[in-house]
Design a protein around this motif. Sequence first.
Motif, PDB file in Angstrom:
ATOM      1  N   LYS A   1       1.006  -1.319   0.131  1.00 25.73           N
ATOM      2  CA  LYS A   1      -0.027  -0.029  -0.025  1.00 25.73           C
ATOM      3  C   LYS A   1       0.920   1.111  -0.157  1.00 25.73           C
ATOM      4  CE  LYS A   1      -4.035   1.876   2.596  1.00 25.73           C
ATOM      5  NZ  LYS A   1      -4.488   1.672   3.816  1.00 25.73           N
ATOM      6  N   ILE A   2       0.804   2.008  -0.998  1.00 20.39           N
ATOM      7  CA  ILE A   2       1.431   3.059  -1.128  1.00 20.39           C
ATOM      8  C   ILE A   2       0.577   4.377  -0.858  1.00 20.39           C
ATOM      9  CG2 ILE A   2       2.836   4.523  -2.825  1.00 20.39           C
ATOM     10  CD1 ILE A   2       4.068   2.069  -2.049  1.00 20.39           C
ATOM     11  N   GLU A   3       0.964   5.398   0.149  1.00 18.11           N
ATOM     12  CA  GLU A   3       0.100   6.677   0.233  1.00 18.11           C
ATOM     13  C   GLU A   3       1.066   7.640   0.132  1.00 18.11           C
ATOM     14  OE1 GLU A   3      -2.429   5.318   3.894  1.00 18.11           O
ATOM     15  OE2 GLU A   3      -0.718   4.256   3.934  1.00 18.11           O
ATOM     16  N   ASP A   4       0.544   8.644  -0.637  1.00 19.95           N
ATOM     17  CA  ASP A   4       1.199   9.880  -0.781  1.00 19.95           C
ATOM     18  C   ASP A   4       2.723   9.868  -1.050  1.00 19.95           C
ATOM     19  OD1 ASP A   4      -0.480  11.896  -0.766  1.00 19.95           O
ATOM     20  OD2 ASP A   4      -0.652  12.236   1.237  1.00 19.95           O
TER      21      ASP A   4
ATOM     22  N   VAL B   1       2.046   9.939  -4.828  1.00 20.38           N
ATOM     23  CA  VAL B   1       1.609   8.718  -5.576  1.00 20.38           C
ATOM     24  C   VAL B   1       0.933   7.678  -4.630  1.00 20.38           C
ATOM     25  CG1 VAL B   1       2.538   6.421  -6.563  1.00 20.38           C
ATOM     26  CG2 VAL B   1       3.118   8.789  -7.355  1.00 20.38           C
ATOM     27  N   ASN B   2      -0.306   7.374  -5.043  1.00 19.12           N
ATOM     28  CA  ASN B   2      -0.858   6.556  -4.331  1.00 19.12           C
ATOM     29  C   ASN B   2      -1.462   5.369  -4.903  1.00 19.12           C
ATOM     30  OD1 ASN B   2      -1.944   7.984  -1.616  1.00 19.12           O
ATOM     31  ND2 ASN B   2      -2.311   9.327  -3.208  1.00 19.12           N
ATOM     32  N   PHE B   3      -1.036   4.054  -4.406  1.00 22.01           N
ATOM     33  CA  PHE B   3      -1.767   2.939  -5.100  1.00 22.01           C
ATOM     34  C   PHE B   3      -1.792   1.692  -4.257  1.00 22.01           C
ATOM     35  CE2 PHE B   3       2.401   2.663  -6.432  1.00 22.01           C
ATOM     36  CZ  PHE B   3       2.936   1.482  -6.519  1.00 22.01           C
ATOM     37  N   GLU B   4      -2.543   0.608  -4.407  1.00 21.99           N
ATOM     38  CA  GLU B   4      -2.644  -0.620  -3.962  1.00 21.99           C
ATOM     39  C   GLU B   4      -2.295  -1.771  -4.557  1.00 21.99           C
ATOM     40  OE1 GLU B   4      -6.033  -1.070  -1.503  1.00 21.99           O
ATOM     41  OE2 GLU B   4      -5.675   0.610  -0.022  1.00 21.99           O
TER      42      GLU B   4
ATOM     43  N   GLY C   1       8.549  11.787   1.388  1.00 21.15           N
ATOM     44  CA  GLY C   1       7.085  11.815   2.316  1.00 21.15           C
ATOM     45  C   GLY C   1       6.242  10.673   1.844  1.00 21.15           C
ATOM     46  N   GLY C   2       5.396  10.593   2.666  1.00 23.84           N
ATOM     47  CA  GLY C   2       4.274   9.287   2.467  1.00 23.84           C
ATOM     48  C   GLY C   2       4.523   8.141   3.303  1.00 23.84           C
TER      49      GLY C   2
END
Lengths: 254, 283
Positions: A6-9, A28-31, A63-64
């Motif tokens: 899970k990638i957030e921000d 970047v956001n994705f799962e 960041g993220g």
Amino acid sequence: MEPVLKIEDLTKVFSRGGQPDFTAVSHVNFELMPGECLGIIGESGSGKTTVVNMITRLLDASGGRITLDGEDITTAKGSRLRKAYRKMQMVFQTPTESFDPRRTLGDGIGESLRNHGMSAADAKKEVSRLLEMCGLPADFAGRYPHQVSGGQCQRAAIARALAIRPKLLICDEATSSLDVTIQKEVLELLGRLRRQAGADLSILFICHDIALVQEFCDRVLVLYHGEIVEQGIPDEVIRNPRNEYTKSLIDSVL
Amino acid sequence: MKEPTVRVQKIRRDSVKMRLIIFGTLAVLLLLGAIFSKYLTPYDPYLQDLRNAKAAPSAAHLLGTDRYGRDMLSRVIVGSWTSIFSTLLLVAVITALGTAIGVFCGWHGGRTDTVLMRISDIFLAFPGLVFALAVAGVLGGGLHNAIIALAAISWPKYARIARSQTLALKETAYLKAARLAGSSTVKIIFKHILPNIMGPVLVTSMLDIGTMMMELAGLSFLGLGAKPPIAEWGSMMSDTRSLLSTAPWVTLSPGIAVFVSVMIFNLLGDTIRDYADPKNRRR
Ligand SMILES: Nc1ncnc2c1ncn2[C@@H]1O[C@H](COP(=O)(O)OP(=O)(O)OP(=O)(O)O)[C@@H](O)[C@H]1O
Ligand SMILES: [Mg+2]
């Protein structure tokens, strides 16, 4: 179902002495779900490798958050990071350069096994099995990287990546340096391994060839200047691109 | 058009191999001579015979005798032990020390790296032998202190090489692969970095053997190295320099011994560098 990755921000800003900071990857956001194969496409310089290097912690994120199999590894180091590497592995763009020129392929493939506590004798047996699984004769274990072809070396690299049975396999342009027929063979190998593993193996497939992604991935993200500009099922994205950049990317191939 | 170039390459490779065999053999002979120097002397190198002092070279004393009538050939042979092995020890120390510092700096980066590299800049900018003189002067004479003084000023070259090689290796895919395989830093350094940077480092140390032998002899000559009566080429020359006009063989024989050994090690170093050159390598 819990995502494998899970990638957030996720953001990366390179500060370059003197010049203004450069944002290579921006929010970047994705799962990635178990058993899924997610493609990331984008032109050269769009930030694909930077994303991958942050996920594998070869590069610090600015960041993220990165969550691998429920564990936050954004700042993981030392033994915690080594534990994370049991779950995630990578196949590099340049097969020959991804093996130590002074060590045999078998030594490279067995390295992770030995590091994670397998005896040298067992690791040797396992290396033979892995090589055969990837379509190479077992005696390739004794060869040096410069003694095999690029395609054979990439097969060995896949064997190495799958040795400790990771949940996540990252391929950063794993086929780009190979010629077209060999590319196909390596893709077929990846496809077969993926079917065998079922939900136990998820793949993050970085590529700049939209045709390969269409053939191989369940879902695709389009990266442009470090941002995700479009995502969806490859066939739909290709048939009905909503973003100008995606359109030009498709037009250039077709 | 392809054939001639291939042949030229082959001839060049063969000549390098030939040189390697010749100079390698000479160096081995020199080392064996130094190891067994005690048994190779025709006379006792410390035995004085004042009636026969300052005798010119003759069949009985090939290199003549010094002012106490000691056989010069025996003294030169015995001196090889001290001269050659203290040089090798010195080169081994600076190679190990410099490489360790360089790999650490290259791998670790950050503040320690900056500080250590600035220090090495200072050493590199300084005339080495002058600094070694100062250090040896402060520590006092003696072979040990001369080795320490030369080691203190000679490691930066190796640190530079090891550091730049490590920095280049750090970016290679295979080191990233090793990290992903769960190898610890120590394992990566010993299994992947050191074996891959050893080539250029060892070539440098081979080329340094000659230089270091000169500098050690130089320090001894100035009275800051080996102390009489120990037979060491530099101090032997220093002791006898007043005899240069009356009995030149006494001063010249250890000088020629230094010259020949330095020559052999330099030529061997050059040859090894040519041999290790990837352009000469058939894989
Ligand atoms: N260490 C760095 N310092 C500064 N800028 C960097 C650094 N690494 C990458 N960049 C920049 O970040 C951008 C993204 O690079 P990246 O390697 O992620 O692209 P990519 O999508 O993988 O391209 P390719 O398809 O050519 O592999 C590029 O513009 C690059 O110049
Ligand atoms: Mg890339």
